[in-house]
Enzyme design. Structure first.
Site, PDB file in Angstrom:
ATOM      1  CB  ALA A  51      -0.882  -0.016   1.232  1.00  0.00           C
ATOM      2  N   GLY A  57       0.566  -5.028   0.863  1.00  0.00           N
ATOM      3  CA  GLY A  57      -0.613  -5.071  -0.010  1.00  0.00           C
ATOM      4  C   GLY A  57      -0.316  -5.677  -1.367  1.00  0.00           C
ATOM      5  CD  GLU A  77      -2.296  -7.718   2.758  1.00  0.00           C
ATOM      6  OE1 GLU A  77      -1.967  -6.547   2.461  1.00  0.00           O
ATOM      7  OE2 GLU A  77      -2.881  -8.001   3.814  1.00  0.00           O
ATOM      8  CD  GLU A 110       1.530  -5.661   5.669  1.00  0.00           C
ATOM      9  OE1 GLU A 110       2.368  -6.558   5.959  1.00  0.00           O
ATOM     10  OE2 GLU A 110       0.732  -5.771   4.731  1.00  0.00           O
TER      11      GLU A 110
HETATM   12  N1  CO8 Z   1       4.576   3.207  -0.588  1.00  0.00           N
HETATM   13  C1  CO8 Z   1       4.980   4.381  -1.107  1.00  0.00           C
HETATM   14  N2  CO8 Z   1       6.152   4.536  -1.743  1.00  0.00           N
HETATM   15  C2  CO8 Z   1       6.961   3.464  -1.848  1.00  0.00           C
HETATM   16  C3  CO8 Z   1       6.605   2.196  -1.337  1.00  0.00           C
HETATM   17  C4  CO8 Z   1       5.337   2.096  -0.676  1.00  0.00           C
HETATM   18  N3  CO8 Z   1       4.883   0.915  -0.187  1.00  0.00           N
HETATM   19  N4  CO8 Z   1       7.606   1.327  -1.583  1.00  0.00           N
HETATM   20  C5  CO8 Z   1       8.550   2.002  -2.238  1.00  0.00           C
HETATM   21  N5  CO8 Z   1       8.159   3.292  -2.409  1.00  0.00           N
HETATM   22  C6  CO8 Z   1       8.899   4.375  -3.061  1.00  0.00           C
HETATM   23  C7  CO8 Z   1      10.061   4.839  -2.221  1.00  0.00           C
HETATM   24  O1  CO8 Z   1       9.638   5.760  -1.228  1.00  0.00           O
HETATM   25  C8  CO8 Z   1      10.958   5.464  -3.263  1.00  0.00           C
HETATM   26  O2  CO8 Z   1      10.418   6.740  -3.586  1.00  0.00           O
HETATM   27  P1  CO8 Z   1      11.417   8.034  -3.656  1.00  0.00           P
HETATM   28  O3  CO8 Z   1      12.338   7.712  -4.796  1.00  0.00           O
HETATM   29  O4  CO8 Z   1      10.483   9.144  -3.922  1.00  0.00           O
HETATM   30  O5  CO8 Z   1      12.116   8.088  -2.357  1.00  0.00           O
HETATM   31  C9  CO8 Z   1      10.740   4.566  -4.479  1.00  0.00           C
HETATM   32  O6  CO8 Z   1       9.507   3.883  -4.250  1.00  0.00           O
HETATM   33  C10 CO8 Z   1      11.838   3.531  -4.637  1.00  0.00           C
HETATM   34  O7  CO8 Z   1      11.949   2.833  -3.410  1.00  0.00           O
HETATM   35  P2  CO8 Z   1      13.345   2.592  -2.671  1.00  0.00           P
HETATM   36  O8  CO8 Z   1      14.291   3.707  -2.947  1.00  0.00           O
HETATM   37  O9  CO8 Z   1      13.062   2.267  -1.252  1.00  0.00           O
HETATM   38  O10 CO8 Z   1      13.844   1.299  -3.462  1.00  0.00           O
HETATM   39  P3  CO8 Z   1      14.819   0.154  -2.946  1.00  0.00           P
HETATM   40  O11 CO8 Z   1      15.137  -0.682  -4.132  1.00  0.00           O
HETATM   41  O12 CO8 Z   1      15.954   0.723  -2.161  1.00  0.00           O
HETATM   42  O13 CO8 Z   1      13.940  -0.713  -1.896  1.00  0.00           O
HETATM   43  C11 CO8 Z   1      11.948  -1.852  -1.168  1.00  0.00           C
HETATM   44  C12 CO8 Z   1      12.822  -1.432  -2.356  1.00  0.00           C
HETATM   45  C13 CO8 Z   1      12.719  -2.866  -0.290  1.00  0.00           C
HETATM   46  C14 CO8 Z   1      10.696  -2.523  -1.731  1.00  0.00           C
HETATM   47  C15 CO8 Z   1      11.583  -0.629  -0.313  1.00  0.00           C
HETATM   48  O14 CO8 Z   1      11.083   0.376  -1.185  1.00  0.00           O
HETATM   49  C16 CO8 Z   1      10.535  -0.878   0.738  1.00  0.00           C
HETATM   50  O15 CO8 Z   1      10.837  -1.443   1.772  1.00  0.00           O
HETATM   51  N6  CO8 Z   1       9.289  -0.447   0.474  1.00  0.00           N
HETATM   52  C17 CO8 Z   1       8.205  -0.549   1.440  1.00  0.00           C
HETATM   53  C18 CO8 Z   1       7.714  -1.977   1.549  1.00  0.00           C
HETATM   54  C19 CO8 Z   1       6.619  -2.054   2.587  1.00  0.00           C
HETATM   55  O16 CO8 Z   1       6.813  -1.817   3.762  1.00  0.00           O
HETATM   56  N7  CO8 Z   1       5.407  -2.438   2.143  1.00  0.00           N
HETATM   57  C20 CO8 Z   1       4.254  -2.584   3.009  1.00  0.00           C
HETATM   58  C21 CO8 Z   1       3.440  -1.331   2.988  1.00  0.00           C
HETATM   59  S1  CO8 Z   1       2.108  -1.352   4.160  1.00  0.00           S
HETATM   60  C22 CO8 Z   1       0.916  -2.268   3.394  1.00  0.00           C
HETATM   61  O17 CO8 Z   1       1.050  -2.708   2.301  1.00  0.00           O
HETATM   62  C23 CO8 Z   1      -0.340  -2.438   4.172  1.00  0.00           C
HETATM   63  C24 CO8 Z   1      -1.338  -3.314   3.425  1.00  0.00           C
HETATM   64  C25 CO8 Z   1      -2.666  -3.224   4.079  1.00  0.00           C
HETATM   65  C26 CO8 Z   1      -3.660  -2.639   3.114  1.00  0.00           C
HETATM   66  C27 CO8 Z   1      -4.611  -1.781   3.732  1.00  0.00           C
HETATM   67  C28 CO8 Z   1      -4.029  -0.410   4.013  1.00  0.00           C
HETATM   68  C29 CO8 Z   1      -3.558   0.360   2.836  1.00  0.00           C
END
Ligand code: CO8
Length: 257
Positions: A65, A108, A111, A131
């Site tokens: 998400a 998400g 999911e 999460e």
């Molecule tokens: N949301 C928003 N932006 C994101 C997300 C995300 N989930 N994941 C990555 N991005 C963005 C980063 O902020 C970055 O943006 P910017 O260049 O503007 O800083 C860009 O994408 C590239 O990401 P990274 O620089 O972090 O790329 P890396 O290759 O270094 O890392 C990862 C990749 C490991 C995937 C890392 O981006 C990461 O850990 N992302 C978050 C993963 C995460 O925690 N996901 C769970 C989110 S919570 C969720 O899904 C809840 C589900 C429940 C649904 C109901 C509620 C919504």
């Protein structure tokens, strides 16, 4: 409808939805989810489509998400609007739905993949429910579908540590149906999807309904449903055609596809 967060195309009876927010690793925001729902509506209404594929990019199916959109949310607003219920459209899809996953399928994203009927993963796919590292927990079925899919031990491991598992581990524990080379992901997925689309749609929908019932009903009820659905298919032209074609040693020409 003009889409800004997804790309939509068709290929030989298959509808393809490609998540397309590359700068955010396909993070699922409200707009993207609404577009996925609209695209599913359109494919379901199109009689020429017999199977639907949801995919992302080589780097990310979806990294979860949209944390930036979600970070300022408040309980009262979330509870009143229930903005994430929109993704339930995926699980209501009656036509077969394949997730073709390369790269990150996290939170998400994992999911969403699990809401599909099955997952074909590229060798570089990574699955996880991180999460807990954000101070929250899964909310699109991660705690439920992942547990049913891989069992309690692995689901606890993934949800409580937030670690990622690679494609090989995901296949070993039954989360994904098959793992293919990253550069063959769409080719292999489309081959499977076209095969599914070539079947009669009524028997395909009945197969899907029966398998999904296995997660929702006691065994006896599921077995009765299966048998009733089986009998009901004898009211279809496709059953007559499928069996006549077998006996005549020719390929079937299903009407409902
Ligand atoms: N949301 C928003 N932006 C994101 C997300 C995300 N989930 N994941 C990555 N991005 C963005 C980063 O902020 C970055 O943006 P910017 O260049 O503007 O800083 C860009 O994408 C590239 O990401 P990274 O620089 O972090 O790329 P890396 O290759 O270094 O890392 C990862 C990749 C490991 C995937 C890392 O981006 C990461 O850990 N992302 C978050 C993963 C995460 O925690 N996901 C769970 C989110 S919570 C969720 O899904 C809840 C589900 C429940 C649904 C109901 C509620 C919504």
């Amino acid at each position: 409808m003009a889409y800004e967060n997804i790309l939509v195309e068709t290929d030989g009876g298959v509808g393809v939805i490609r998540l397309n927010r590359p700068k955010a690793l396909n993070a699922l925001n409200d707009a993207l989810i609404a577009e996925v729902s609209a695209a599913l509506d359109a494919f379901e209404a199109d009689a020429a489509i017999g199977c639907i594929v949801i995919t992302g990019s080589e780097k990310a199916f979806a990294a979860g998400a949209d944390i930036k959109q979600m970070s300022e949310s408040q309980f009262a607003d979330l509870y009143a609007r229930d903005p994430f219920a929109n993704l339930e459209r995926v699980q209501r899809t009656r036509k077969p739905l394949i997730a073709a996953v390369a790269g990150y399928a996290l939170g998400g994203g994992c999911e969403l993949a699990m809401m599909c009927d099955f997952i074909i993963a590229a060798g570089n796919a990574k699955f996880g429910q991180p999460e807990v590292t954000l101070g929250v927990m899964p909310a699109w079925g991660g705690s439920q579908r992942l547990t049913r899919s891989v069992g309690k031990a692995k689901a606890m491991d993934l949800c409580l540590t937030g670690r990622m598992m690679d494609a090989a581990e995901a296949e070993r524990c039954g989360l994904v149906a098959r793992v293919v080379a990253a550069d063959k992901l769409m080719e292999e997925t489309l081959t499977a999807a076209k095969k599914i689309a070539s079947m009669g749609q009524l028997s395909t929908i009945a197969n899907k309904e029966a398998i999904n019932a296995a997660f929702e009903t006691p065994l006896n009820e599921g077995l009765r449903l299966e048998r009733r659905l089986f009998y009901s298919l004898f009211a279809t032209e496709d059953q007559k055609e499928g069996m006549a074609a077998f006996i005549a040693k020719r390929p079937p020409d299903f009407k409902h596809r």
